[in-house]
Design a protein around this motif. Structure first.
Motif, PDB file in Angstrom:
ATOM      1  N   TYR A  12       0.810  -1.215   0.000  1.00 31.69           N
ATOM      2  CA  TYR A  12       0.000   0.000   0.000  1.00 31.69           C
ATOM      3  C   TYR A  12       0.843   1.265   0.000  1.00 31.69           C
ATOM      4  O   TYR A  12       0.337   2.344  -0.338  1.00 31.69           O
ATOM      5  CB  TYR A  12      -0.919   0.021   1.229  1.00 31.69           C
TER       6      TYR A  12
ATOM      7  N   PRO B  36      -0.527   5.153   2.932  1.00 32.82           N
ATOM      8  CA  PRO B  36      -1.956   5.102   2.607  1.00 32.82           C
ATOM      9  C   PRO B  36      -2.619   6.468   2.648  1.00 32.82           C
ATOM     10  O   PRO B  36      -2.230   7.346   3.420  1.00 32.82           O
ATOM     11  CB  PRO B  36      -2.520   4.189   3.696  1.00 32.82           C
ATOM     12  N   ASP B  37      -3.642   6.612   1.823  1.00 32.32           N
ATOM     13  CA  ASP B  37      -4.429   7.837   1.823  1.00 32.32           C
ATOM     14  C   ASP B  37      -5.409   7.860   2.981  1.00 32.32           C
ATOM     15  O   ASP B  37      -5.860   8.927   3.414  1.00 32.32           O
ATOM     16  CB  ASP B  37      -5.195   7.966   0.498  1.00 32.32           C
ATOM     17  N   GLN B  38      -5.751   6.672   3.489  1.00 29.55           N
ATOM     18  CA  GLN B  38      -6.764   6.564   4.536  1.00 29.55           C
ATOM     19  C   GLN B  38      -6.419   5.400   5.453  1.00 29.55           C
ATOM     20  O   GLN B  38      -5.913   4.372   5.007  1.00 29.55           O
ATOM     21  CB  GLN B  38      -8.132   6.339   3.881  1.00 29.55           C
ATOM     22  N   VAL B  39      -6.676   5.556   6.742  1.00 28.69           N
ATOM     23  CA  VAL B  39      -6.450   4.517   7.748  1.00 28.69           C
ATOM     24  C   VAL B  39      -7.740   4.345   8.537  1.00 28.69           C
ATOM     25  O   VAL B  39      -8.338   5.348   8.928  1.00 28.69           O
ATOM     26  CB  VAL B  39      -5.279   4.908   8.682  1.00 28.69           C
TER      27      VAL B  39
ATOM     28  N   ILE C 269      -6.703   0.699   6.498  1.00 23.51           N
ATOM     29  CA  ILE C 269      -6.452   0.459   5.074  1.00 23.51           C
ATOM     30  C   ILE C 269      -7.250  -0.755   4.626  1.00 23.51           C
ATOM     31  O   ILE C 269      -7.105  -1.840   5.175  1.00 23.51           O
ATOM     32  CB  ILE C 269      -4.961   0.206   4.823  1.00 23.51           C
ATOM     33  N   SER C 270      -8.092  -0.571   3.608  1.00 21.04           N
ATOM     34  CA  SER C 270      -8.833  -1.703   3.053  1.00 21.04           C
ATOM     35  C   SER C 270      -8.046  -2.328   1.903  1.00 21.04           C
ATOM     36  O   SER C 270      -7.125  -1.714   1.353  1.00 21.04           O
ATOM     37  CB  SER C 270     -10.201  -1.254   2.546  1.00 21.04           C
TER      38      SER C 270
ATOM     39  N   ALA D 230      -7.647  -0.289  -1.280  1.00 19.77           N
ATOM     40  CA  ALA D 230      -6.859   0.949  -1.294  1.00 19.77           C
ATOM     41  C   ALA D 230      -5.814   0.888  -2.402  1.00 19.77           C
ATOM     42  O   ALA D 230      -5.419  -0.195  -2.857  1.00 19.77           O
ATOM     43  CB  ALA D 230      -6.187   1.152   0.062  1.00 19.77           C
TER      44      ALA D 230
ATOM     45  N   ASN E  82      -6.349  -8.623   4.096  1.00 21.49           N
ATOM     46  CA  ASN E  82      -5.448  -8.076   5.108  1.00 21.49           C
ATOM     47  C   ASN E  82      -5.405  -8.996   6.323  1.00 21.49           C
ATOM     48  O   ASN E  82      -6.413  -9.599   6.695  1.00 21.49           O
ATOM     49  CB  ASN E  82      -5.944  -6.704   5.584  1.00 21.49           C
TER      50      ASN E  82
ATOM     51  N   LEU F 275      -0.035   2.634  10.046  1.00 19.80           N
ATOM     52  CA  LEU F 275      -0.424   1.503   9.200  1.00 19.80           C
ATOM     53  C   LEU F 275      -1.311   0.596  10.044  1.00 19.80           C
ATOM     54  O   LEU F 275      -0.833  -0.093  10.943  1.00 19.80           O
ATOM     55  CB  LEU F 275       0.803   0.725   8.716  1.00 19.80           C
TER      56      LEU F 275
END
Length: 342
Positions: free
Chosen positions: A128, A131-134, A136-137, A140, A258, A297
Motif C-alpha cells: 500500500y 496510505p491515503d486513509q487509515v 487500510i482496506s 486501497a 489483510n 499503518l
C-alpha cells in the motif's frame, strides 16, 4: 476429537523461517501433511518439526521444485520464502527482485507444471505504501514506496494472472506487523539482526542489545511516534490454515485479504508494554525519521472476518510481548547449549 484425513500434502516454502515455521505448526496441528522447502540462508533446520518432511532446496529452481512437487504429490503451496528487510531492499533492490519476484515466478511455474490447485502467498501491507486513509482496506491504492513492497506486489499480480489462465486458485494475505512467538514455545523469531520493533525490544530487555532506537518523534500521532497494527504470529499462522480450507472448498475463487487486528499501537506504547512485562526500563534512543515511514499503518480486517471463520485469539499487546520475551529467553538457552548457531 479426531481430525479428518487431509486430501494432499502442503508444501511450505521458507518453513524454517519465522512466519513459515509457525504456519508449519498450525498445519500439523490441523492434521495436514507438510513438506518444508528452505535453503537455510536465513532459516534454521532445527525450527522444522520432525513431523514435517524437510528438503533443503532453493525455490527459485523450477526443475527442482517441479520434482519435489511430483515426488510428494503436493496439492497446495504456502509461499513464505523471500527477503523481508525493507531498508535493505532500498540499498540492494536487485536482491529483492531476485529472491521475492524472480524466485516466485519459478515456483509458480513449477506449481502449474505439477498441477497444484491452491496457492497461498505471504504478502505485505508494504504493497500500500503511504496510505491515503487509515484503516487500510484491500481496495486501497497499491503504491509501494520501496522495492520490498513492489517485489511482493509484482508476485501478487503474477499469481492473479496465472490463476486466470490455469486451474489454480490463490489467496494473497497482506500482513501488517507480525510479532510474538508460539505460545507453547515451539517456534519464534530467531534471526540475528532482526529489525522488527518487538523483537528488538525483547532483545534489549534480555541484554542482547544495549538500546532500542525510536525513529521519529514528530509523526501525526498522539505521542509523535509511528503507529502500527501488530498481529500475533500464531493468529497469523491460523489464518493461513483457514485460507487453505477456503480455497479447497471454493476451487473457482481467489482471495486477497489483510491480516491485522484493526487497531494500532505507537512505538512508545509498545516499549511501555515491554517495560511493564519485564518490570524494567528498556533504554531508548531517539533517532531521526526513516525515509518513507508512514504515520500509521492499521488494517481494515473486515474482509477476513467476513470470509473466514478466523478470529483473533491473541489480540493483546501484553500477550504478544510475553510470548516474544519467553521465546527470546529460550533462544538464549539454546544458544548457550549450542543447539542453534543463530
Amino acid at each position: 476429537m479426531s481430525i479428518e484425513p487431509k486430501p494432499f500434502p502442503v508444501l511450505v516454502t521458507g518453513g524454517a523461517g519465522y512466519i513459515g515455521s509457525h504456519a508449519v505448526l498450525a498445519l500439523l496441528d490441523a492434521g495436514w501433511p507438510v513438506v518444508v522447502v528452505d535453503n537455510l540462508v536465513t532459516g534454521f533446520r532445527w525450527a522444522v518439526p520432525d513431523a514435517a518432511t524437510f528438503v533443503e532446496a532453493d525455490v527459485g529452481q523450477t526443475e527442482t521444485m517441479t520434482a519435489i512437487i511430483a515426488k510428494h504429490k503436493v496439492g497446495a503451496i504456502m509461499h513464505f520464502a523471500g527477503s523481508v528487510v525493507v531498508p535493505e531492499s532500498v540499498t540492494d533492490p536487485l536482491k529483492y527482485y531476485r529472491n521475492n519476484t524472480v524466485a516466485s515466478r519459478a515456483l509458480i511455474e513449477a506449481a502449474v507444471a505439477g498441477g497444484v490447485r491452491h496457492f497461498i502467498f505471504s504478502s505485505t501491507a508494504a504493497t500500500y505504501g503511504i496510505p491515503d486513509q487509515v484503516p487500510i482496506s484491500e481496495d486501497a491504492a497499491k503504491q509501494p514506496i520501496n522495492p520490498y513492497g513492489m517485489s511482493k506486489l509484482m508476485t501478487e499480480i503474477m499469481l492473479k494472472d496465472v490463476a486466470a489462465a490455469h486451474p489454480l486458485n490463490v489467496c494473497a494475505l497482506r500482513y501488517f506487523n507480525v510479532a510474538g512467538a508460539d505460545p507453547q514455545g515451539r517456534a519464534g523469531q530467531s534471526t540475528t539482526g532482526a529489525t522488527h520493533l518487538i523483537k528488538v525490544a525483547v532483545e534489549a530487555a534480555t541484554g542482547r542489545r544495549e538500546s532500542v532506537a525510536v525513529y521519529g518523534t514528530d509523526y501525526a500521532t498522539a505521542d509523535g511516534t509511528g503507529v502500527r497494527d501488530y498481529i500475533h504470529v500464531s493468529d497469523l499462522a491460523e489464518a493461513h490454515v483457514h485460507a487453505l480450507d477456503y480455497l479447497v472448498a471454493h476451487p473457482d475463487e481467489s482471495l486477497t485479504m489483510n491480516c491485522g487486528y484493526g487497531r494500532g499501537f505507537s512505538v512508545l506504547e509498545v516499549l511501555d508494554a515491554v517495560d511493564r512485562v519485564t518490570n524494567q526500563a528498556v533504554t531508548r534512543t531517539m533517532e531521526a525519521r526513516r525515509a518513507g515511514d508512514p504515520d500509521q499503518l492499521v488494517a481494515d480486517n473486515q474482509r477476513i472476518l467476513a470470509t473466514l471463520p478466523w478470529r483473533a485469539r491473541r489480540d493483546d499487546l501484553a500477550v504478544i510481548v510475553e510470548d516474544a520475551l519467553a521465546w527470546e529467553r529460550k533462544l538464549h538457552d539454546l544458544r548457550e547449549s549450542g543447539a542453534t548457531s543463530g
